[in-house]
Design a protein around this motif. Structure first.
Motif, mmCIF file in Angstrom:
data_model
loop_
_atom_site.group_PDB
_atom_site.id
_atom_site.type_symbol
_atom_site.label_atom_id
_atom_site.label_comp_id
_atom_site.label_asym_id
_atom_site.label_seq_id
_atom_site.Cartn_x
_atom_site.Cartn_y
_atom_site.Cartn_z
ATOM 1 N N GLN A 33 0.828 -1.205 0.000
ATOM 2 C CA GLN A 33 0.000 0.000 0.000
ATOM 3 C C GLN A 33 0.864 1.258 0.000
ATOM 4 O OE1 GLN A 33 -3.313 0.254 -0.283
ATOM 5 N NE2 GLN A 33 -3.507 -1.963 -0.458
ATOM 6 N N ILE A 34 1.918 1.247 0.801
ATOM 7 C CA ILE A 34 2.812 2.412 0.866
ATOM 8 C C ILE A 34 3.525 2.597 -0.465
ATOM 9 C CG2 ILE A 34 4.925 3.290 1.954
ATOM 10 C CD1 ILE A 34 3.938 2.009 4.564
ATOM 11 N N GLU A 35 3.917 1.484 -1.081
ATOM 12 C CA GLU A 35 4.578 1.569 -2.387
ATOM 13 C C GLU A 35 3.649 2.184 -3.428
ATOM 14 O OE1 GLU A 35 5.776 -1.898 -5.196
ATOM 15 O OE2 GLU A 35 7.463 -1.560 -3.830
ATOM 16 N N LYS A 36 2.362 1.811 -3.394
ATOM 17 C CA LYS A 36 1.385 2.409 -4.324
ATOM 18 C C LYS A 36 1.315 3.918 -4.140
ATOM 19 C CE LYS A 36 -2.079 -1.260 -4.628
ATOM 20 N NZ LYS A 36 -3.503 -1.506 -4.365
ATOM 21 N N ILE A 37 1.259 4.342 -2.887
ATOM 22 C CA ILE A 37 1.175 5.778 -2.587
ATOM 23 C C ILE A 37 2.385 6.505 -3.149
ATOM 24 C CG2 ILE A 37 1.149 7.498 -0.737
ATOM 25 C CD1 ILE A 37 -0.219 5.299 1.009
ATOM 26 N N VAL A 38 3.565 5.959 -2.887
ATOM 27 C CA VAL A 38 4.811 6.622 -3.294
ATOM 28 C C VAL A 38 4.931 6.666 -4.816
ATOM 29 C CG1 VAL A 38 7.333 6.467 -3.212
ATOM 30 C CG2 VAL A 38 5.990 6.056 -1.145
ATOM 31 N N LEU A 39 4.608 5.557 -5.503
ATOM 32 C CA LEU A 39 4.703 5.536 -6.969
ATOM 33 C C LEU A 39 3.701 6.488 -7.600
ATOM 34 C CD1 LEU A 39 5.274 1.719 -7.633
ATOM 35 C CD2 LEU A 39 6.956 3.567 -7.667
ATOM 36 N N PHE A 40 2.485 6.544 -7.040
ATOM 37 C CA PHE A 40 1.495 7.507 -7.536
ATOM 38 C C PHE A 40 2.002 8.935 -7.334
ATOM 39 C CE2 PHE A 40 -2.084 10.351 -6.694
ATOM 40 C CZ PHE A 40 -2.840 10.169 -7.839
ATOM 41 N N LEU A 41 2.616 9.175 -6.177
ATOM 42 C CA LEU A 41 3.167 10.492 -5.874
ATOM 43 C C LEU A 41 4.234 10.886 -6.891
ATOM 44 C CD1 LEU A 41 3.660 12.906 -3.923
ATOM 45 C CD2 LEU A 41 5.189 11.408 -2.643
ATOM 46 N N LEU A 42 5.144 9.959 -7.187
ATOM 47 C CA LEU A 42 6.206 10.246 -8.156
ATOM 48 C C LEU A 42 5.635 10.484 -9.553
ATOM 49 C CD1 LEU A 42 8.861 7.624 -6.990
ATOM 50 C CD2 LEU A 42 8.897 10.097 -6.618
ATOM 51 N N LEU A 130 8.549 4.519 3.605
ATOM 52 C CA LEU A 130 7.771 5.083 4.711
ATOM 53 C C LEU A 130 8.149 6.539 4.947
ATOM 54 C CD1 LEU A 130 5.733 4.455 6.992
ATOM 55 C CD2 LEU A 130 7.667 3.820 8.431
ATOM 56 N N GLN A 131 9.438 6.850 4.799
ATOM 57 C CA GLN A 131 9.883 8.231 4.964
ATOM 58 C C GLN A 131 9.229 9.144 3.940
ATOM 59 O OE1 GLN A 131 11.569 9.752 7.158
ATOM 60 N NE2 GLN A 131 13.087 8.452 8.142
ATOM 61 N N GLN A 132 9.012 8.632 2.730
ATOM 62 C CA GLN A 132 8.379 9.432 1.679
ATOM 63 C C GLN A 132 6.978 9.862 2.086
ATOM 64 O OE1 GLN A 132 9.401 10.504 -1.461
ATOM 65 N NE2 GLN A 132 11.471 9.913 -0.889
ATOM 66 N N VAL A 133 6.291 9.016 2.833
ATOM 67 C CA VAL A 133 4.908 9.311 3.205
ATOM 68 C C VAL A 133 4.839 10.122 4.498
ATOM 69 C CG1 VAL A 133 2.661 8.298 3.790
ATOM 70 C CG2 VAL A 133 4.107 7.215 2.082
ATOM 71 N N CYS A 134 5.662 9.751 5.469
ATOM 72 C CA CYS A 134 5.509 10.320 6.811
ATOM 73 C C CYS A 134 6.487 11.434 7.147
ATOM 74 C CB CYS A 134 5.638 9.219 7.858
ATOM 75 S SG CYS A 134 4.254 8.083 7.869
ATOM 76 N N LYS A 135 7.547 11.586 6.381
ATOM 77 C CA LYS A 135 8.540 12.587 6.756
ATOM 78 C C LYS A 135 8.707 13.676 5.715
ATOM 79 C CE LYS A 135 11.826 14.310 9.292
ATOM 80 N NZ LYS A 135 11.493 15.036 10.483
#
Length: 679
Positions: A33-42, A130-135
């Protein structure tokens, strides 16, 4: 994932799955799930960058053939890209919140310390998603491109100055300010004003207020009324600490022991335990009337404190201090800033509240050091013991007149406004809710979808999951007991830390006069200068930490380091075998006080982050809970000083420092246990 957690619970009950398999499967799902968020973000970052490059080309072409209408169109195009960027930042922030909640739900359902393991292993890895999402979100270049070009199009085309010349030319476009605020929240970036404002624990709205709300706020806002609230805060802190240098002398002049100064100082805190609650409730209906009541009660209390000398009555002295505590309107001062000050200056007002408190804390003992005289008018004695009472009585009388003439009661229509924590109350976010796509061809059920109905059903089935249920089904706490039930282990630890730092500071300040007189024969003026100098360190320390330290280290790192420094300060304060010296006392006191001040800022910052949103409003809010925790600490600390006095002044220092050391070590241990939940 909430559905999956329920399935795990059923499967474990029937024996289909074991604990190891659940942890492995849940970790894998969460990573995906976190990987999906980060890839969508990029992906979205790339699309934004591509559109900004095209706008840059148009801007370069415009440099050769400038046109006013074309400049306006280009500016609006950049603003539109800024709105898209803001949506993306809000998407990341919402997912960070969702991640925290699902981890909390998993731990609560199964009793595991999974959050501790997951954050520790994922956050510190060199390829941490995780750092990409939370930090941080890595969107600094996009933010810079939008802000710089908007700045260049603001009519300063002949100027050589740019955004890099701040603070000469501050950013003025609202969308840039909104983006900057969102980025700061995601990166935990802070500044002096922000760090100082955290001490007030006044909940800052996380999104720009709608235009209608801004208009309402401006109508409710009255500068003189805000100033009167800050003056009330200042005078109350002066009133609290003006008696500290002379309380021991006053007690002895009335035939009591010097260590009874703990009771004299603490009587104000005892009454404040009750006044905080009824003033918080009263501020739901009015701000003017409780401030008037506060001023009258403080006027009476200080007069009683002053005349107790001539009446030779310890009871009148203590009752006077109790009256002063009953006049504590800090809950009203805090509530006024939260409810009636526009969002654009709320941080400054919060910082003003903390600065007024710090200044009052320093001025109180300093003023006591000046009032070194002795004369009588009729039958009333004016000396270093009684003058603090008389001076404060006159100050509250003048304040009462000013309040009566200048204060403007705002309308109490807060309930009619959308909740500041309701994401749909903001037009920008509401627009993103209605939008089917952020970029053409990309479906985006990010903010609202059919799963919302399931979320609501889950909220109904699990009444204890107040964080996940809809806003309207999450009313504020209606009592201290219901507020306590909302406290998670992380929040309880933060309140314990707040209790510890207030206890240690009160021990240091309240017994300073007795300790320094016994060991060093200091005069009242010397004690007053020492306490005033300690109080004056508050603002410089906060400037350094807020502008520099907090942008290098995480809040939880500063929190733990500050606790350890407070512990070191306490250990250095003990009187052991060697003779007790002035450098030892002064240095240990400074270490303890400065560390406690740093600790207070990061502690309240983390507390506001891990606390339930239900504790951000209503009478029994997080501000009240922290105030009560701090006040209880002061009461117990002052009581400890009085009790320790029975062993004699030679034992006073070590007997009072020992409980401080035990509580401090306990808070450090508790912080270590919850360290990875403070993320």
């Amino acid at each position: 994932m909430k559905k999956k957690v329920k399935q795990y619970a059923i499967q474990i009950q029937v024996g289909v799955l074991d604990r190891r398999h659940v942890l492995k499967d849940f970790s894998r799902m969460l990573d995906n799930q976190i990987e999906k968020i980060v890839l969508f973000l990029l992906e979205q970052q790339g699309l934004l960058a591509k559109r900004l490059m095209k706008l840059g080309e148009q801007q370069d072409a415009l440099q050769e053939q400038p046109g006013i209408s074309q400049i306006g169109e280009l500016r609006e195009a950049y603003r539109a890209e800024g709105q898209d960027l803001l949506k993306l930042l809000l998407f990341v922030e919402m997912n960070a919140t969702g991640l925290r909640k699902i981890l909390k739900k998993f731990d609560k359902r199964f009793g595991y310390r999974f959050t501790d393991y997951y954050v520790k292993t994922r956050a510190n890895h060199p390829y941490s998603e995780l750092q990409q999402v939370c930090k941080h979100v890595g969107l600094g270049a996009v933010v810079g491109a939008i802000s710089r070009n908007l700045h260049d199009l603001q009519g300063r085309r002949g100027s050589y100055l740019s955004i890099y010349d701040q603070p000469a030319l501050p950013l003025q476009d609202p969308v840039v300010d909104s983006i900057k605020a969102a980025v700061d929240r995601l990166t935990n970036s802070t500044n002096f004003l922000n760090f100082l404002a955290q001490h007030a624990l006044i909940m800052q709205e996380e999104l720009p207020a709608p235009t209608e709300e801004q208009i309402d706020d401006e109508e409710r806002y009255h500068f003189l009324s805000l100033l009167l609230n800050l003056v009330n805060t200042f005078l109350y802190m002066v009133n609290t600490y003006i008696v500290v240098p002379t309380a021991d002398d006053y007690s002895m002049s009335l035939g009591a022991a010097a260590t009874l100064c703990g009771t004299v100082i603490g009587a104000m805190a005892v009454a404040q335990l009750f006044s905080s609650v009824y003033f918080s409730a009263w501020s739901n209906r009015s701000y003017f009337r409780p401030l008037v009541f506060s001023s009258i009660v403080l006027l009476v209390g200080n007069t009683m404190y002053a005349i107790a000398y001539d009446l030779h009555s310890m009871w009148i002295l203590l009752i006077g201090r109790l009256f002063c505590g009953l006049g504590s309107a800090r809950a009203v001062n805090r509530r006024y800033i939260s409810d009636c000050v526009p969002l654009r200056i709320r941080m400054q007002a919060s910082a003003g509240f903390v600065s007024a408190s710090a200044l009052g804390m320093a001025c109180g003992p300093g003023l006591a050091g000046i009032l070194q005289t002795n004369f009588k008018i009729y039958k009333l004695t004016f000396n270093q013991d009684t003058l603090p009472g008389w001076v404060m009585a006159v100050a509250w009388l003048i304040y009462l007149v000013w309040l009566w003439v200048s204060f403007k009661e705002p309308s109490h229509d807060v309930d009619n406004n959308p909740s500041p924590h309701d994401p749909l109350s903001d037009p920008i976010l509401a627009k993103s809710v209605e939008s089917d796509a952020l970029e053409k061809g990309i479906k985006q059920p990010l903010l609202i979808s059919s799963t919302d109905k399931e979320e609501a059903e889950d909220g109904e089935q699990e009444g204890d999951e107040s964080e996940e249920s809809p806003e309207e089904s999450r009313p504020p706490a209606t009592s201290i007991a219901s507020a306590y039930r909302l406290l998670t282990p992380s929040v309880k630890v933060q309140l314990l830390i707040y209790f510890m730092l207030k206890y240690a500071m009160e021990i240091l300040l309240s017994e300073s006069s007795v300790v320094t007189t016994y060991y060093f024969n200091w005069t009242t003026s010397a004690v007053a200068i020492f306490l005033a100098c300690i109080g004056l360190t508050v603002l410089p320390v906060n400037i350094f930490v807020g502008s520099y330290i907090s942008n290098i280290f995480e809040d939880r790192q500063i929190l733990l380091a500050s606790e350890i420094m407070v512990c070191i300060g306490i250990l250095l304060s003990f009187h052991a075998i060697i003779p007790y010296s002035v450098p030892q006392y002064v240095c240990s006191g400074l270490i303890m006080f400065v560390s406690a001040e740093v600790l207070e800022g990061v502690n309240l910052s983390l507390l506001s982050r891990v606390m339930s949103s239900r504790l951000s409003r209503g009478t029994y809010n997080g501000g009240l809970l922290s105030t009560e925790a701090g006040t209880i600490a002061r009461v117990i600390a002052d009581g400890t000083i009085t009790l320790a006095g029975y062993f004699g002044e030679s034992w006073l220092l070590n007997a009072t420092l020992l409980p401080s050391l035990v509580i401090c070590i306990s808070s450090i241990v508790a912080t270590c246990f919850t360290y990875n939940t403070l993320y």
